[in-house]
Design a protein around this motif. Structure first.
Motif, PDB file in Angstrom:
ATOM      1  N   GLU A 173       0.829  -1.212   0.000  1.00 52.66           N
ATOM      2  CA  GLU A 173       0.000   0.000   0.000  1.00 52.66           C
ATOM      3  C   GLU A 173       0.867   1.267   0.000  1.00 52.66           C
ATOM      4  OE1 GLU A 173      -2.566  -0.087   3.422  1.00 52.66           O
ATOM      5  OE2 GLU A 173      -3.464  -1.992   2.772  1.00 52.66           O
ATOM      6  N   GLN A 174       1.955   1.235   0.762  1.00 48.11           N
ATOM      7  CA  GLN A 174       2.846   2.403   0.793  1.00 48.11           C
ATOM      8  C   GLN A 174       3.438   2.645  -0.591  1.00 48.11           C
ATOM      9  OE1 GLN A 174       2.446   3.930   3.763  1.00 48.11           O
ATOM     10  NE2 GLN A 174       1.252   2.061   4.060  1.00 48.11           N
ATOM     11  N   CYS A 175       3.782   1.559  -1.294  1.00 53.56           N
ATOM     12  CA  CYS A 175       4.339   1.693  -2.649  1.00 53.56           C
ATOM     13  C   CYS A 175       3.317   2.336  -3.575  1.00 53.56           C
ATOM     14  CB  CYS A 175       4.734   0.322  -3.202  1.00 53.56           C
ATOM     15  SG  CYS A 175       6.150  -0.395  -2.373  1.00 53.56           S
ATOM     16  N   GLU A 176       2.079   1.855  -3.475  1.00 52.60           N
ATOM     17  CA  GLU A 176       1.030   2.400  -4.345  1.00 52.60           C
ATOM     18  C   GLU A 176       0.774   3.874  -4.031  1.00 52.60           C
ATOM     19  OE1 GLU A 176      -2.034  -0.572  -3.720  1.00 52.60           O
ATOM     20  OE2 GLU A 176      -1.663  -1.373  -5.739  1.00 52.60           O
ATOM     21  N   ALA A 177       0.866   4.220  -2.758  1.00 50.41           N
ATOM     22  CA  ALA A 177       0.586   5.609  -2.364  1.00 50.41           C
ATOM     23  C   ALA A 177       1.585   6.588  -2.988  1.00 50.41           C
ATOM     24  CB  ALA A 177       0.605   5.732  -0.844  1.00 50.41           C
ATOM     25  N   VAL A 178       2.788   6.121  -3.301  1.00 52.54           N
ATOM     26  CA  VAL A 178       3.742   7.037  -3.947  1.00 52.54           C
ATOM     27  C   VAL A 178       3.828   6.782  -5.450  1.00 52.54           C
ATOM     28  CG1 VAL A 178       5.132   7.524  -1.882  1.00 52.54           C
ATOM     29  CG2 VAL A 178       5.706   5.536  -3.312  1.00 52.54           C
ATOM     30  N   GLY A 179       2.877   6.009  -5.980  1.00 53.96           N
ATOM     31  CA  GLY A 179       2.755   5.907  -7.433  1.00 53.96           C
ATOM     32  C   GLY A 179       3.339   4.672  -8.087  1.00 53.96           C
ATOM     33  N   ALA A 180       3.842   3.724  -7.290  1.00 54.15           N
ATOM     34  CA  ALA A 180       4.322   2.482  -7.912  1.00 54.15           C
ATOM     35  C   ALA A 180       3.120   1.635  -8.317  1.00 54.15           C
ATOM     36  CB  ALA A 180       5.201   1.711  -6.938  1.00 54.15           C
ATOM     37  N   MET A 181       3.271   0.852  -9.388  1.00 53.45           N
ATOM     38  CA  MET A 181       2.186  -0.021  -9.794  1.00 53.45           C
ATOM     39  C   MET A 181       2.458  -1.428  -9.263  1.00 53.45           C
ATOM     40  SD  MET A 181       0.916  -1.207 -13.506  1.00 53.45           S
ATOM     41  CE  MET A 181      -0.150   0.070 -14.084  1.00 53.45           C
ATOM     42  N   VAL A 182       1.621  -1.879  -8.322  1.00 57.87           N
ATOM     43  CA  VAL A 182       1.805  -3.222  -7.756  1.00 57.87           C
ATOM     44  C   VAL A 182       0.912  -4.179  -8.529  1.00 57.87           C
ATOM     45  CG1 VAL A 182       1.659  -4.643  -5.676  1.00 57.87           C
ATOM     46  CG2 VAL A 182       2.332  -2.231  -5.489  1.00 57.87           C
ATOM     47  N   MET A 183       1.508  -5.250  -9.049  1.00 53.34           N
ATOM     48  CA  MET A 183       0.758  -6.212  -9.854  1.00 53.34           C
ATOM     49  C   MET A 183       0.791  -7.584  -9.171  1.00 53.34           C
ATOM     50  SD  MET A 183       2.646  -4.892 -13.322  1.00 53.34           S
ATOM     51  CE  MET A 183       1.695  -5.677 -14.602  1.00 53.34           C
ATOM     52  N   PRO A 184      -0.183  -7.882  -8.315  1.00 54.00           N
ATOM     53  CA  PRO A 184      -0.176  -9.162  -7.609  1.00 54.00           C
ATOM     54  C   PRO A 184      -0.782 -10.282  -8.455  1.00 54.00           C
ATOM     55  CG  PRO A 184      -1.953  -7.782  -6.784  1.00 54.00           C
ATOM     56  CD  PRO A 184      -1.296  -7.017  -7.899  1.00 54.00           C
ATOM     57  N   GLY A 185      -0.561 -11.508  -8.009  1.00 55.00           N
ATOM     58  CA  GLY A 185      -1.148 -12.659  -8.695  1.00 55.00           C
ATOM     59  C   GLY A 185      -0.478 -12.970 -10.019  1.00 55.00           C
ATOM     60  N   LEU A 186       0.726 -12.448 -10.214  1.00 52.67           N
ATOM     61  CA  LEU A 186       1.429 -12.654 -11.479  1.00 52.67           C
ATOM     62  C   LEU A 186       2.839 -13.182 -11.189  1.00 52.67           C
ATOM     63  CD1 LEU A 186       1.057 -12.114 -14.543  1.00 52.67           C
ATOM     64  CD2 LEU A 186       2.039  -9.841 -14.175  1.00 52.67           C
ATOM     65  N   ARG A 187       3.183 -14.308 -11.802  1.00 53.34           N
ATOM     66  CA  ARG A 187       4.504 -14.887 -11.594  1.00 53.34           C
ATOM     67  C   ARG A 187       5.424 -14.491 -12.745  1.00 53.34           C
ATOM     68  NH1 ARG A 187       4.576 -21.100 -12.419  1.00 53.34           N
ATOM     69  NH2 ARG A 187       4.687 -20.359 -14.562  1.00 53.34           N
ATOM     70  N   VAL A 188       6.577 -13.972 -12.423  1.00 51.77           N
ATOM     71  CA  VAL A 188       7.574 -13.699 -13.463  1.00 51.77           C
ATOM     72  C   VAL A 188       8.246 -15.024 -13.824  1.00 51.77           C
ATOM     73  CG1 VAL A 188       9.785 -12.576 -13.959  1.00 51.77           C
ATOM     74  CG2 VAL A 188       7.991 -11.324 -12.733  1.00 51.77           C
ATOM     75  N   ASP A 189       8.301 -15.314 -15.131  1.00 51.03           N
ATOM     76  CA  ASP A 189       8.852 -16.604 -15.563  1.00 51.03           C
ATOM     77  C   ASP A 189      10.303 -16.505 -15.997  1.00 51.03           C
ATOM     78  OD1 ASP A 189       6.380 -17.912 -15.131  1.00 51.03           O
ATOM     79  OD2 ASP A 189       5.623 -17.042 -16.990  1.00 51.03           O
ATOM     80  N   GLY A 190      10.737 -15.307 -16.361  1.00 52.90           N
ATOM     81  CA  GLY A 190      12.130 -15.181 -16.794  1.00 52.90           C
ATOM     82  C   GLY A 190      12.446 -13.747 -17.178  1.00 52.90           C
ATOM     83  N   LEU A 191      13.684 -13.555 -17.605  1.00 47.59           N
ATOM     84  CA  LEU A 191      14.153 -12.212 -17.954  1.00 47.59           C
ATOM     85  C   LEU A 191      14.174 -12.031 -19.465  1.00 47.59           C
ATOM     86  CD1 LEU A 191      17.142 -12.110 -15.443  1.00 47.59           C
ATOM     87  CD2 LEU A 191      14.930 -10.924 -15.205  1.00 47.59           C
ATOM     88  N   VAL A 192      13.927 -10.810 -19.906  1.00 53.13           N
ATOM     89  CA  VAL A 192      14.098 -10.466 -21.316  1.00 53.13           C
ATOM     90  C   VAL A 192      15.524  -9.963 -21.485  1.00 53.13           C
ATOM     91  CG1 VAL A 192      13.385  -8.913 -23.171  1.00 53.13           C
ATOM     92  CG2 VAL A 192      11.681  -9.787 -21.554  1.00 53.13           C
ATOM     93  N   ARG A 193      16.205 -10.464 -22.498  1.00 59.96           N
ATOM     94  CA  ARG A 193      17.563  -9.984 -22.769  1.00 59.96           C
ATOM     95  C   ARG A 193      17.557  -9.237 -24.093  1.00 59.96           C
ATOM     96  NH1 ARG A 193      22.129 -12.152 -19.548  1.00 59.96           N
ATOM     97  NH2 ARG A 193      21.285 -13.945 -18.444  1.00 59.96           N
ATOM     98  N   ALA A 194      18.280  -8.150 -24.151  1.00 62.75           N
ATOM     99  CA  ALA A 194      18.443  -7.435 -25.415  1.00 62.75           C
ATOM    100  C   ALA A 194      19.842  -6.846 -25.435  1.00 62.75           C
ATOM    101  CB  ALA A 194      17.399  -6.340 -25.555  1.00 62.75           C
ATOM    102  N   GLY A 195      20.520  -7.040 -26.526  1.00 60.33           N
ATOM    103  CA  GLY A 195      21.872  -6.507 -26.669  1.00 60.33           C
ATOM    104  C   GLY A 195      22.785  -6.941 -25.532  1.00 60.33           C
ATOM    105  N   GLY A 196      22.618  -8.203 -25.087  1.00 59.86           N
ATOM    106  CA  GLY A 196      23.528  -8.738 -24.078  1.00 59.86           C
ATOM    107  C   GLY A 196      23.206  -8.276 -22.667  1.00 59.86           C
ATOM    108  N   ARG A 197      22.128  -7.497 -22.497  1.00 63.46           N
ATOM    109  CA  ARG A 197      21.808  -7.090 -21.129  1.00 63.46           C
ATOM    110  C   ARG A 197      20.351  -7.431 -20.786  1.00 63.46           C
ATOM    111  NH1 ARG A 197      19.136  -2.756 -19.475  1.00 63.46           N
ATOM    112  NH2 ARG A 197      18.165  -1.395 -20.991  1.00 63.46           N
ATOM    113  N   VAL A 198      20.037  -7.380 -19.499  1.00 64.53           N
ATOM    114  CA  VAL A 198      18.668  -7.619 -19.061  1.00 64.53           C
ATOM    115  C   VAL A 198      17.850  -6.377 -19.392  1.00 64.53           C
ATOM    116  CG1 VAL A 198      17.186  -8.047 -17.060  1.00 64.53           C
ATOM    117  CG2 VAL A 198      19.421  -9.196 -17.246  1.00 64.53           C
ATOM    118  N   ALA A 199      16.691  -6.591 -20.053  1.00 66.65           N
ATOM    119  CA  ALA A 199      15.917  -5.443 -20.513  1.00 66.65           C
ATOM    120  C   ALA A 199      14.452  -5.525 -20.113  1.00 66.65           C
ATOM    121  CB  ALA A 199      16.037  -5.330 -22.034  1.00 66.65           C
ATOM    122  N   GLY A 200      14.092  -6.516 -19.285  1.00 66.24           N
ATOM    123  CA  GLY A 200      12.702  -6.632 -18.873  1.00 66.24           C
ATOM    124  C   GLY A 200      12.403  -8.023 -18.353  1.00 66.24           C
TER     125      GLY A 200
END
Ligand SMILES: Cc1cc2nc3c(=O)[nH]c(=O)nc-3n(C[C@H](O)[C@H](O)[C@H](O)COP(=O)(O)OP(=O)(O)OC[C@H]3O[C@@H](n4cnc5c(N)ncnc54)[C@H](O)[C@@H]3O)c2cc1C
Ligand code: SF4
Lengths: 95, 431
Positions: B116-143
């Motif tokens: 809630e504190q994160c949301e109050a300062v404008g962060a977008m909290v996305m619950p119920g979602l599992r991150v499955d892996g990283l996106v790589r672009a140009g040899g670096r992590v990009a998402g």
């Protein structure tokens, strides 16, 4: 307090079961040959794993507390384990 | 060079490490997403429950009054347990309570509040979602990849907890050996405020923290805990995986014996078990930290191995908060410079090393080795009980002074004088 069995303890929790996709797969032969099977059956605090009558490892994945202990002590190639997807699995109300 | 991004920063995991990183960055005006696999933040999380508050008060000065804290710790005890006896060092101090040094928390509530504190300062909290892996672009992590979706950011923060699957899956962290992990098993037992106050000699919002070693774990490293919440007790075991498996340990049966132990059973009498959970704990200390900064990615909290277990205290939450503060500082600098490479993010590593996290990890670097000593989990409890037995068990034999009693007990014990002196020195240098 009366001593509770693991089933009784787990009954206090809330679980949302993913009926379509089990999040645990045991590779039976290798798991037995490496001793992983016996190890995870003993170590799992939710008794997710047990010996089935036919000598294979039965997996009651619905009771999993998602700690990752089984994977941490499994030999390479014996166990596929990942977090359940989306909102599925155990839902702690206390933590 | 400036590729399209959905957010400046994507944080994976809404535990204390992720939430604090996100809060600091969002407060500074950055666009931040926090992706959390739990249906609600906290619903996947579990800790013993003593939070040392020094770090989080830097972020939330009113933490003690605003956050869902259970009790303010005023009493700490270390209990050596044997099958039929125990010896406790019991320390109560009003100063601890007055300063609000440490509190008990329940993570399902605390993490929800942090989100809630994160949301109050404008962060977008996305619950119920599992991150499955990283996106790589140009040899670096990009998402990150989450189900069907791909989200892009300048920087990704892996705050996904002790299993650290995100960094491990990307080949950036090894799987820790069993001796660097412990299985934590915990029950929450409901009891009335009055009973808790009476049983633990507490008044008002005072709380007690008991650490136990010895018979409560059948001699397995590293120990057990019992903490008071407002209207419940948090209690459980922390079992080092190498030791547990070497002894063929059935962790569920161990837990049942723990609840029935003569020291524990009377404390939970009349209670009702309302939750049973398990979670891994990092036990490797400084040795398991590894590299924390990569091109486009930083690792914080438990995912980075930041936990200190000295037997007297388990600390991970305050270190998670400290790493979140340091990471936000490093990321802010990288965003200002537009340099998201490992070099650009190195401010995190430096800020962490300078902070209490880096310093305490170093100070307690020898704690894991010390905690491997099996005399802690059996012989010393028995030795202490035998000394006190000699003192209090008045029989017809003529009395002896404590020193000579101690010498006699030591002679009969498997512990040698040399062990005792060596372990004493090791304790002094490790803890
Ligand atoms: C039994 C036990 C007792 C403990 N006792 C104490 C104590 O008394 N005091 C103390 O300070 N510390 C204690 N600890 C340690 C403490 O709990 C941790 O150090 C702390 O929780 C670490 O915080 P974190 O934010 O790094 O990770 P976590 O709190 O584990 O948060 C990680 C988050 O990431 C989420 N996540 C994971 N993977 C993904 C994914 N792929 N996609 C999306 N989200 C994901 C999780 O759901 C979770 O919300 C204890 C731990 C245990 C197990
Ligand atoms: S993750 Fe933990 S609770 Fe789930 S099956 Fe493995 S050991 Fe058992």
């Amino acid at each position: 307090m009366k001593t509770l069995t693991v089933t009784e303890r787990l009954a206090a929790n809330r679980f949302v079961l993913d009926e379509e996709q089990p999040h645990i797969v045991v590779h039976q032969e290798l798991a037995k040959a490496t001793g992983t099977a016996a190890r995870i059956i003993a170590a799992c605090p939710a008794k997710v794993y047990s010996w089935a009558a036919d000598g294979s490892v039965a997996v009651e994945y619905a009771a999993c507390l998602e700690c990752g202990t089984c994977l941490a002590i499994a030999d390479p190639g014996t166990l596929e384990w990942h977090y359940p997807s989306g909102p599925y699995g155990v839902q702690f109300r206390e933590g | 060079m400036s590729a399209e991004v959905d957010f400046d920063v994507i944080v994976i995991g809404c535990g204390p490490a992720g939430a604090i990183t996100a809060y600091q960055l969002a407060k500074a005006g950055r666009s931040v997403a926090v992706i959390e696999r739990g249906e609600t933040p906290g619903s996947k999380n579990l800790s013993g429950g003593i939070m040392y508050c020094h770090a989080i008060k830097q972020v939330f000065p009113n933490f003690l009054t605003d956050a869902p804290v259970e009790r303010l710790i005023s009493r700490n005890a270390l209990v050596f347990t044997n099958p039929s006896s125990h010896v406790a060092i019991d320390y109560g101090d009003d100063r601890l309570h007055a300063a609000g040094t440490a509190v008990t928390v329940l993570r399902a509530r605390l993490d929800g509040w942090l989100a809630e504190q994160c949301e109050a300062v404008g962060a977008m909290v996305m619950p119920g979602l599992r991150v499955d892996g990283l996106v790589r672009a140009g040899g670096r992590v990009a998402g990150v990849v989450a189900g069907e979706d791909e989200l892009r950011s300048h920087v990704v923060v892996a705050a996904d907890g002790v299993n650290s699957f995100i960094a491990r899956g990307a080949g950036l962290r090894p799987k820790p050996p069993p001796e660097q992990l412990a299985l934590g098993i915990k029950a929450v037992v409901k009891l009335s405020q009055e009973i808790i106050a009476d049983r633990f000699q507490l008044s008002g919002d005072q709380g007690a923290a008991l650490a136990m070693v010895g018979a409560v774990t059948d001699g397995i490293a590293s120990g057990a805990f019992l903490y008071t919440n407002r209207e419940s007790l948090s209690l459980g075991l922390v079992l080092r995986l190498d030791d547990l498996t070497a002894q063929g340990g059935d962790s569920s049966a161990l837990f049942e014996r723990f609840l029935a132990h003569r020291f524990v059973a009377p404390l939970i009498e009349g209670g009702r078990l309302i939750e049973y959970g398990s979670h891994l704990v990092n036990e490797g200390g400084q040795a398991m930290i590894g590299n924390l900064v990569f091109d486009g990615l930083v690792i914080v909290g438990d995912a980075a191995g930041l936990t200190i277990n000295t037997g007297l205290t388990v600390r991970g939450m305050d270190l998670a908060v400290g790493s979140g503060i340091a990471a936000a500082r490093g990321i802010e600098r990288a965003l200002e410079a537009g340099d998201y490479s490992a070099g650009g993010l190195d401010g995190y590593r430096l800020a962490l090393a300078e902070s209490f996290v880096g310093r305490d990890m170093k100070t307690f670097a020898k704690a894991p080795r010390f905690m491997e000593n099996h005399r802690l989990y059996g012989d010393y409890g028995a030795l202490l009980a035998d000394i006190f037995h000699g003192v209090y068990n008045l029989d017809l034999a003529p009395r002896r002074r404590m020193v000579s009693l101690g010498r006699q007990v030591l002679r009969d014990s498997p512990v040698s004088l040399r062990d005792l002196v060596g372990d004493g020195l090791r304790a002094v240098t490790a803890l």
